[in-house]
Design a protein around this motif. Structure first.
Motif, PDB file in Angstrom:
ATOM      1  N   TYR A 180       0.798  -1.224   0.000  1.00 37.41           N
ATOM      2  CA  TYR A 180       0.000   0.000   0.000  1.00 37.41           C
ATOM      3  C   TYR A 180       0.835   1.281   0.000  1.00 37.41           C
ATOM      4  CZ  TYR A 180       1.295  -0.607   4.896  1.00 37.41           C
ATOM      5  OH  TYR A 180       2.013  -0.811   6.055  1.00 37.41           O
ATOM      6  N   TRP A 181       2.169   1.145   0.098  1.00 38.38           N
ATOM      7  CA  TRP A 181       3.009   2.329   0.317  1.00 38.38           C
ATOM      8  C   TRP A 181       2.885   3.343  -0.823  1.00 38.38           C
ATOM      9  CZ3 TRP A 181       5.003   4.040   4.637  1.00 38.38           C
ATOM     10  CH2 TRP A 181       6.006   5.001   4.616  1.00 38.38           C
ATOM     11  N   LYS A 182       2.831   2.859  -2.061  1.00 37.72           N
ATOM     12  CA  LYS A 182       2.771   3.780  -3.197  1.00 37.72           C
ATOM     13  C   LYS A 182       1.434   4.514  -3.282  1.00 37.72           C
ATOM     14  CE  LYS A 182       1.125   0.425  -6.637  1.00 37.72           C
ATOM     15  NZ  LYS A 182       1.419  -0.221  -7.948  1.00 37.72           N
ATOM     16  N   THR A 183       0.405   3.994  -2.590  1.00 39.47           N
ATOM     17  CA  THR A 183      -0.914   4.632  -2.633  1.00 39.47           C
ATOM     18  C   THR A 183      -1.076   5.701  -1.559  1.00 39.47           C
ATOM     19  OG1 THR A 183      -1.989   3.057  -1.116  1.00 39.47           O
ATOM     20  CG2 THR A 183      -1.883   2.445  -3.453  1.00 39.47           C
ATOM     21  N   LEU A 184      -0.127   5.785  -0.619  1.00 40.41           N
ATOM     22  CA  LEU A 184      -0.252   6.748   0.472  1.00 40.41           C
ATOM     23  C   LEU A 184      -0.090   8.171  -0.044  1.00 40.41           C
ATOM     24  CD1 LEU A 184       1.790   4.974   3.297  1.00 40.41           C
ATOM     25  CD2 LEU A 184      -0.679   4.949   2.924  1.00 40.41           C
ATOM     26  N   LEU A 185      -0.848   9.068   0.529  1.00 40.67           N
ATOM     27  CA  LEU A 185      -0.788  10.469   0.113  1.00 40.67           C
ATOM     28  C   LEU A 185       0.460  11.155   0.652  1.00 40.67           C
ATOM     29  CD1 LEU A 185      -2.500  12.625  -1.400  1.00 40.67           C
ATOM     30  CD2 LEU A 185      -3.434  13.259   0.832  1.00 40.67           C
ATOM     31  N   LEU A 186       0.858  10.782   1.876  1.00 42.83           N
ATOM     32  CA  LEU A 186       1.994  11.419   2.541  1.00 42.83           C
ATOM     33  C   LEU A 186       2.854  10.323   3.155  1.00 42.83           C
ATOM     34  CD1 LEU A 186       3.193  14.198   3.412  1.00 42.83           C
ATOM     35  CD2 LEU A 186       1.870  13.965   5.512  1.00 42.83           C
ATOM     36  N   ARG A 187       4.016  10.078   2.569  1.00 39.60           N
ATOM     37  CA  ARG A 187       4.838   8.955   3.015  1.00 39.60           C
ATOM     38  C   ARG A 187       5.902   9.344   4.030  1.00 39.60           C
ATOM     39  NH1 ARG A 187       3.178   7.876  -2.079  1.00 39.60           N
ATOM     40  NH2 ARG A 187       4.474   9.569  -2.842  1.00 39.60           N
ATOM     41  N   ASP A 188       6.526  10.499   3.860  1.00 39.19           N
ATOM     42  CA  ASP A 188       7.628  10.888   4.737  1.00 39.19           C
ATOM     43  C   ASP A 188       7.376  12.292   5.279  1.00 39.19           C
ATOM     44  OD1 ASP A 188       9.639   8.602   4.225  1.00 39.19           O
ATOM     45  OD2 ASP A 188       9.130   9.270   2.211  1.00 39.19           O
ATOM     46  N   ASN A 189       7.623  12.464   6.576  1.00 39.07           N
ATOM     47  CA  ASN A 189       7.391  13.745   7.247  1.00 39.07           C
ATOM     48  C   ASN A 189       8.659  14.244   7.922  1.00 39.07           C
ATOM     49  OD1 ASN A 189       4.148  14.005   7.463  1.00 39.07           O
ATOM     50  ND2 ASN A 189       4.757  11.869   7.640  1.00 39.07           N
ATOM     51  N   LEU A 190       8.732  15.557   8.065  1.00 33.60           N
ATOM     52  CA  LEU A 190       9.796  16.174   8.853  1.00 33.60           C
ATOM     53  C   LEU A 190       9.261  16.470  10.247  1.00 33.60           C
ATOM     54  CD1 LEU A 190      11.248  18.674   6.231  1.00 33.60           C
ATOM     55  CD2 LEU A 190      12.274  16.541   7.012  1.00 33.60           C
ATOM     56  N   ASP A 191      10.062  16.177  11.284  1.00 29.78           N
ATOM     57  CA  ASP A 191       9.566  16.398  12.637  1.00 29.78           C
ATOM     58  C   ASP A 191       9.556  17.892  12.971  1.00 29.78           C
ATOM     59  OD1 ASP A 191      11.989  17.164  14.473  1.00 29.78           O
ATOM     60  OD2 ASP A 191      12.735  15.542  13.212  1.00 29.78           O
ATOM     61  N   VAL A 192       8.575  18.286  13.754  1.00 32.52           N
ATOM     62  CA  VAL A 192       8.360  19.698  14.062  1.00 32.52           C
ATOM     63  C   VAL A 192       9.479  20.253  14.931  1.00 32.52           C
ATOM     64  CG1 VAL A 192       6.782  21.332  15.173  1.00 32.52           C
ATOM     65  CG2 VAL A 192       5.871  19.427  13.848  1.00 32.52           C
ATOM     66  N   MET A 193      10.013  19.451  15.835  1.00 27.95           N
ATOM     67  CA  MET A 193      10.969  19.957  16.811  1.00 27.95           C
ATOM     68  C   MET A 193      12.169  20.617  16.153  1.00 27.95           C
ATOM     69  SD  MET A 193      13.322  17.905  19.549  1.00 27.95           S
ATOM     70  CE  MET A 193      14.451  17.427  18.264  1.00 27.95           C
ATOM     71  N   HIS A 194      12.802  19.918  15.197  1.00 21.79           N
ATOM     72  CA  HIS A 194      13.998  20.475  14.572  1.00 21.79           C
ATOM     73  C   HIS A 194      13.676  21.729  13.772  1.00 21.79           C
ATOM     74  CE1 HIS A 194      15.699  16.490  15.499  1.00 21.79           C
ATOM     75  NE2 HIS A 194      16.867  17.089  15.409  1.00 21.79           N
ATOM     76  N   ILE A 195      12.547  21.713  13.063  1.00 22.58           N
ATOM     77  CA  ILE A 195      12.192  22.857  12.238  1.00 22.58           C
ATOM     78  C   ILE A 195      11.921  24.079  13.105  1.00 22.58           C
ATOM     79  CG2 ILE A 195      10.479  23.755  10.605  1.00 22.58           C
ATOM     80  CD1 ILE A 195      10.109  20.836   9.651  1.00 22.58           C
ATOM     81  N   GLU A 196      11.104  23.903  14.161  1.00 23.75           N
ATOM     82  CA  GLU A 196      10.797  25.024  15.038  1.00 23.75           C
ATOM     83  C   GLU A 196      12.048  25.567  15.720  1.00 23.75           C
ATOM     84  OE1 GLU A 196       7.778  23.757  17.738  1.00 23.75           O
ATOM     85  OE2 GLU A 196       6.174  24.480  16.439  1.00 23.75           O
ATOM     86  N   LYS A 197      12.880  24.666  16.222  1.00 24.39           N
ATOM     87  CA  LYS A 197      14.069  25.106  16.947  1.00 24.39           C
ATOM     88  C   LYS A 197      15.046  25.831  16.035  1.00 24.39           C
ATOM     89  CE  LYS A 197      17.944  23.534  19.753  1.00 24.39           C
ATOM     90  NZ  LYS A 197      18.926  24.296  18.951  1.00 24.39           N
ATOM     91  N   ASN A 198      15.349  25.240  14.883  1.00 20.77           N
ATOM     92  CA  ASN A 198      16.342  25.836  13.995  1.00 20.77           C
ATOM     93  C   ASN A 198      15.878  27.178  13.445  1.00 20.77           C
ATOM     94  OD1 ASN A 198      17.887  23.584  14.420  1.00 20.77           O
ATOM     95  ND2 ASN A 198      17.340  22.588  12.502  1.00 20.77           N
ATOM     96  N   ILE A 199      14.615  27.247  13.002  1.00 18.77           N
ATOM     97  CA  ILE A 199      14.118  28.507  12.447  1.00 18.77           C
ATOM     98  C   ILE A 199      14.034  29.566  13.532  1.00 18.77           C
ATOM     99  CG2 ILE A 199      12.079  29.616  11.431  1.00 18.77           C
ATOM    100  CD1 ILE A 199      11.620  27.097   9.830  1.00 18.77           C
ATOM    101  N   CYS A 200      13.545  29.184  14.711  1.00 15.81           N
ATOM    102  CA  CYS A 200      13.447  30.133  15.825  1.00 15.81           C
ATOM    103  C   CYS A 200      14.834  30.644  16.220  1.00 15.81           C
ATOM    104  CB  CYS A 200      12.768  29.470  17.013  1.00 15.81           C
ATOM    105  SG  CYS A 200      12.520  30.564  18.422  1.00 15.81           S
TER     106      CYS A 200
END
Length: 326
Positions: free
Chosen positions: A258-278
């Protein structure tokens, strides 16, 4: 385990993964799986860390954690509900060869999807066939590359933009800069025509096309069967010169039916994005030494690109100085 089906309020507000379009798309494409609310929906998170205090000791451990999303949001992220499926130890991170370690897990996930496992429901005092699906992975940007197979380095580092990533090399900052973000704005937006606030041009380009699972499989078709190893003598060398993309491998997750049918397969975690941008924003606004991004080199890059002339550094002798007005 039935909370997402029996008690969740479906009012259009995002409070739980069950409210997401990705979850609902899986239900629509695989109705036989969706009809049993006790079937388990999982997320997978992994990252490496140094287990010893001494950084001189070469060692790296990658825990691989599964998170069951059936339970309410206030229980979802409780430590006692996490499933530590494996620990990957070694002197270095596994890199793209992490797929070798994932093989037993993928086999079990395939069995849980296709065959299921006989399970006793204590609430109804009955046995039933329990199935499970992996909805997505959650990682920081470097680990995203190892799990998805798309290298997050170089001029095509953006996995979503794929071959349509737009970037330039800034020689003074010695880094790749990713440009033209205004193309993601609606077609009618005043910032698309605002030349002075951005790079001196109007933006007419449309956002990149969202790739389906089949699109990605077409791109990685020639990488199927490549040997993945940390040993440079055994590993298959990948050249991106002829393909025009950044794929290093075909991810083992595509072995899941079913992997190819998934709409969103890989995500970036919020912690690193929030911390680095902040950190970067506060460091620049407060002009914190060693943290600010407003440096002589960044001003020289503005000069090379030929934008924001009022911010260009002033050369005095052999040194550059920032304009006094800034």
């Amino acid at each position: 385990m039935r909370w997402h089906h029996d008690e969740r309020v479906d009012d259009g507000i995002m409070r739980h993964p069950a409210d997401s379009v990705a979850w609902k798309t899986l239900d629509e494409l695989h109705p036989s799986f969706a009809t049993e609310p006790r079937n388990v929906r999982l997320g997978l998170a992994s990252d490496g860390f140094q287990p010893f205090k001494s950084t001189k000791t070469p060692h790296n451990i990658w825990p691989v954690v599964l998170i069951p999303y059936n339970v309410p949001p206030w229980l979802c992220m409780k430590q006692e509900n996490f499933i530590l499926s494996m620990l990957i130890p070694g002197p270095k991170s596994p890199g793209d060869a992490i797929d070798v370690y994932f093989q037993p897990l993928i086999e079990e996930l395939k069995e849980l999807w296709e065959t299921g496992v006989k399970t006793f429901d204590a609430s109804s005092r009955q046995n039933f066939m329990l199935h499970a699906s992996l909805l997505w992975t959650i990682n920081d940007f470097p680990a995203y590359a190892n799990l998805s197979g798309w290298s997050t380095k170089g001029k095509l580092a953006c996995p979503c933009c794929n071959k349509e990533t737009l970037s330039i090399w800034l020689k003074n900052g010695n880094k790749q800069c990713y440009m033209r973000h205004r193309r993601f704005l609606p077609r009618i937006n005043k910032w698309r025509n605002d030349k002075d606030s951005f790079d001196g041009t109007k933006e007419h380009k449309l956002p990149p096309k969202m790739l389906s699972g089949n699109d990605i499989l077409d791109q990685v078709a020639d990488l199927d069967g490549n040997i993945l190893s940390k040993d440079p003598k055994k590993e298959t060398k990948i050249s991106h010169d002829n393909t025009g993309d950044n794929w290093n491998k075909k991810s083992i997750f595509f072995d899941l039916p079913y992997w190819k049918t998934l709409l969103l397969r890989d995500n970036l975690d919020v912690m690193h994005i929030e911390k680095n941008i902040c950190d970067n924003i506060l460091g620049t606004i407060l002009n914190v030494k060693g943290k600010t991004k407003d440096t002589i080199n960044s001003r020289l890059d503005l000069e090379v690109i030929d934008i924001k002339k009022e911010l260009h550094p002033i050369k005095k002798g052999d040194k550059y100085e920032l304009p006094t007005a800034c």
